[in-house]
Design an enzyme around this catalytic site. Sequence first.
Site, short mmCIF file in Angstrom:
data_model
loop_
_atom_site.label_atom_id
_atom_site.label_comp_id
_atom_site.label_asym_id
_atom_site.label_seq_id
_atom_site.Cartn_x
_atom_site.Cartn_y
_atom_site.Cartn_z
N ASP A 1 44.96 31.94 40.70
CA ASP A 1 44.21 32.42 42.08
C ASP A 1 43.77 31.25 42.82
OD1 ASP A 1 43.81 34.71 40.82
OD2 ASP A 1 42.13 33.92 39.65
N ASP B 1 39.57 33.17 38.59
CA ASP B 1 39.34 32.26 37.46
C ASP B 1 40.63 31.49 36.90
OD1 ASP B 1 40.70 34.22 36.44
OD2 ASP B 1 39.47 34.51 34.48
N ASP C 1 40.02 39.06 41.93
CA ASP C 1 40.70 39.04 40.59
C ASP C 1 40.36 40.10 39.70
OD1 ASP C 1 43.26 37.99 39.31
OD2 ASP C 1 41.91 37.20 38.04
#
Length: 1007
Positions: free
Chosen positions: A645, A641, A381
């Site tokens: 996700d 985070d 990410d």
Amino acid sequence: MSEPVEKEAGPTSNPEQATPQVEEKKKREYKEFGHDEQQATHANVDMSQIELKAEDLYDKEKVDLETIVIDDVFKLLQCTDQGLDTEEATRRLELFGPNKLESEEQNPFLQFLSFMWNPLSWVMEAAALVAIALSNGEHRPPDWQDFVGIVLLLFINSAIGFYEERNAGNAVKALMDSLAPKAKVRRNGTWSEIDSAELVPGDMIAFKIGDVVPADCRLTEAINVSIDQAALTGESLPVSKKEADQCFSGSTCKQGEAEGIVISTGANTFFGRAATLVGQDDDTTGHLQKILAQIGSFCLVAIGIFVIAEILVLYAGFRYSYRRGLDNILVLLIGGIPIAMPTVLSVTLAVGAQQLAKHKAIVTRITAIEELAGVTILCSDKTGTLTTNKLTIDKNLVKTYGPFSSDDVILLSAYASRTENQDAIDSCVVGSLADPSKARAGIKLLDFKPFNPVDKRTEITYREESTGKLKRVTKGMTGAIMELVSRNKSEDQEDRLSADVEEFATRGLRSLAVAYEEVDGDDHEAEGNGFELIGLLAIFDPPREDTKQTIDDAILLGVKVKMVTGDQLAIAKETGRRLGLGDHMYPAQVLKDGPPPGGKFRTLDEMIMDADGFAGVYPEHKYEIVKRLQALGHLCAMTGDGANDAPALSRANVGIAVEGATDAARGAADIVLTEPGLSTIVHAIRGSRVIFQRMRNYSIYACAVTIRIVVCFAILAFAYKFDFPPFMVLIIALLNDGTIMTLSVDRVLPSMTPDSWDLAEIFAYAVAYGIYLTASTVALISIIIETDFFNKAFGVTISGAKSITRAQANDPELHMIIYLQVAIISQALIFVTRSHGFFFMERPSTALLGAFVIAQVISSIIAAYANWGFTAIHGISGGWIGIVWVWNIIWFLPLDLVKFAMKATVIKALRERQQRKAAEELKRAAHAQDEGTPLSRTQSRAASIHESLYSNRVGFIRRAARRVGFGGGKVVKMSNTELQRFGSIQAHQVGQTLARSASRTAGPVAV
């Protein structure tokens, strides 16, 4: 004192020219970076008939509650802006269910039993069954000693696995806890506060700054609303919301206040879909479990072959009695299976997890360490992972348009920023100063206008202490600032500014224009001499300082990095360029539409493999990317985070939650980093490969000992009718495995490429070592029985006799000699399997060497003093102990030559065959792509059988439990097809309710 006036462009020196300039400003549009406007749509259905079928609301071509005009939302949900009445709300609550996420509570007893359902445990259980149930007869009691030892090891192994799994993070629970506990709702025309779990579609809700949005809703009123949804969508900045926009459940209101209509609750929300993806029942098993299944099957086949052979030879050929033949079979069952293999590997992984913790990586699922060693693709990410998630001014890209320098522009923009209660923009501007206190140094603040969505700018009026002059600075969106600019304004300047803004936008940078004017006199509310454009700032979310080096290190380790972000494509490309990832970034839409026709990619899989990253992705997209990469045979790691996700973290072979991650991300992840940045991942990858080498070394050793025990004692039984005591095989296994656990801290070097379990190599080495060690034992017993060499050379005797015959092959002292010989050289084998060259060239850890010495001292003491009548052994003299040690040393030294010979012949041939097979697969894949066939990787039939031994390992227990009503509850989950149809799923339960029980009737209800 003059009347307060609104701050607008000051008069120019030629008023006659002001009018055309204003007109021109209105026509000028700046292509600033931002979100694409989504046009409102109408439901493609007859709005007079509210009782829609559930199938209609599934179809986004007909209706999409996220984008249709707000009036259609009220009609479809059968409600008004006055909210629902209590009766209707209760009815809908029963039909829709509560606004919370459900998770399955697994029965701990069934969970414990599940660890006894795999090939390794099957053989252990079979051996225990033979020892206690089938060993009765011939006036002898059951073999309690062997039974207790086997069951004890079995329960220890299961207890360790049970403990690890019960302590794993529960991602669904973390997501549940993130939901807003209370909600302000309008019921019966009045506002009240209720538990958010009681919300239903059609409710009118209100929230303000600091509140968590309790359910997905469409706004009916919005006053200066800004929503932080970074943890859900990955967007760096809070998003401004206006009337008719959608707000996601679980996001936080950072500014303003709003009212809205609930369109989805619970598992049907954006937030709920993410939780469902994390919590869905996945029958696939861990990579290490599959490897254990195949090793177990190898041992099972080896045992089965020789057990059948013994049954035929001993009973049919030698006419053994029932109990005597059973004891020989028990030797093969106990010695053939690496009883403590799961325990040894668990300890190795657990110790490895402690070592990784020293590098600030907390492992929540220890088997993920083994999978991390083999990871080939790292899906990362962007926001908060590759970048700091903290907006910054790029000082190298500051554009100036007047007499001021870049530093002057930044300082003046800092003047026009709050120094307390800052928003994200003010914080980054002030933070760009070397000393933030300079934002108010040397000036006296007279008036400050904070940012608001109408003016889209901030403004400060101040007195410069050094000169006493009044000055005014404003900063904000380019269009808003240029409407104020009147001094030194020209067509060339506007063209240049427009080009700069467009350049920033194409690179995913946000523009912040700065203008300046001076105010004559002492009235700080008076108009100035006209704003002049002095600069343009580029704002972006910068990469972490160590991210580029971390990515480079990962690439050197053979791991390809792909960015998967919820941010927009331009931002993703700019970040990729800054990190050296590349700019082959694609929008998430391609995951649905596939590669464009006529492009260089024929299939979506090919595009995913080539991509450096994807932008604008949602939870389902991230999940799909990881799933497709896994289907192509890659082991994937995913870093993140935010709650958005969590699904992909859960699906990935290794989910990594970075420092500062949400509870949901931590719960879904296998590894949680407690230090900022990705540098810890490089340490974790190297550490995992060290751990992998330890496990591989042990696996070769364990399989070799299996071959050694099974083949050796079968041959001895056939050749000499040698009946080795089963209990002594258990003692050998206990001492060996106790020593081998110190491999968890052994010294090994990590590989520079992703590791993989090449079981053909492992089994080849195991067979070679096992046959060689078998030869060492058979040769020793042959010399003892067939000759009197040891008596003549060393003066030793067996039970007082100089030599023994074949009829005396089961002498208790001979049993002890063979026990000591097998125990010593079998354990010494680990020093050969752990080294790549000569065993003495790679120094083992002190713990391993010390454990080996202790185990051999214990074995020698047992050989000298153990007179255990229940197991047919008797202590031997010191002379025999010395002979066995010298014999083993002589046979041990050539073991390295066996290893080198295998490398030069069998192992070389296996690797060449693999390379040819890989080349053929690439050719087939290229041919398939030319014909437009999607890339795929299929399992062999054998591999699928091995996996099936572990997949759904407790399915049969659960079915039995349901029949007797033991444990288990309802599980709320969605099918994959529903999950993949992003947005449409929100209407699912609403459609069912309206079709089944409408609140007002307009004809028959279609079901």
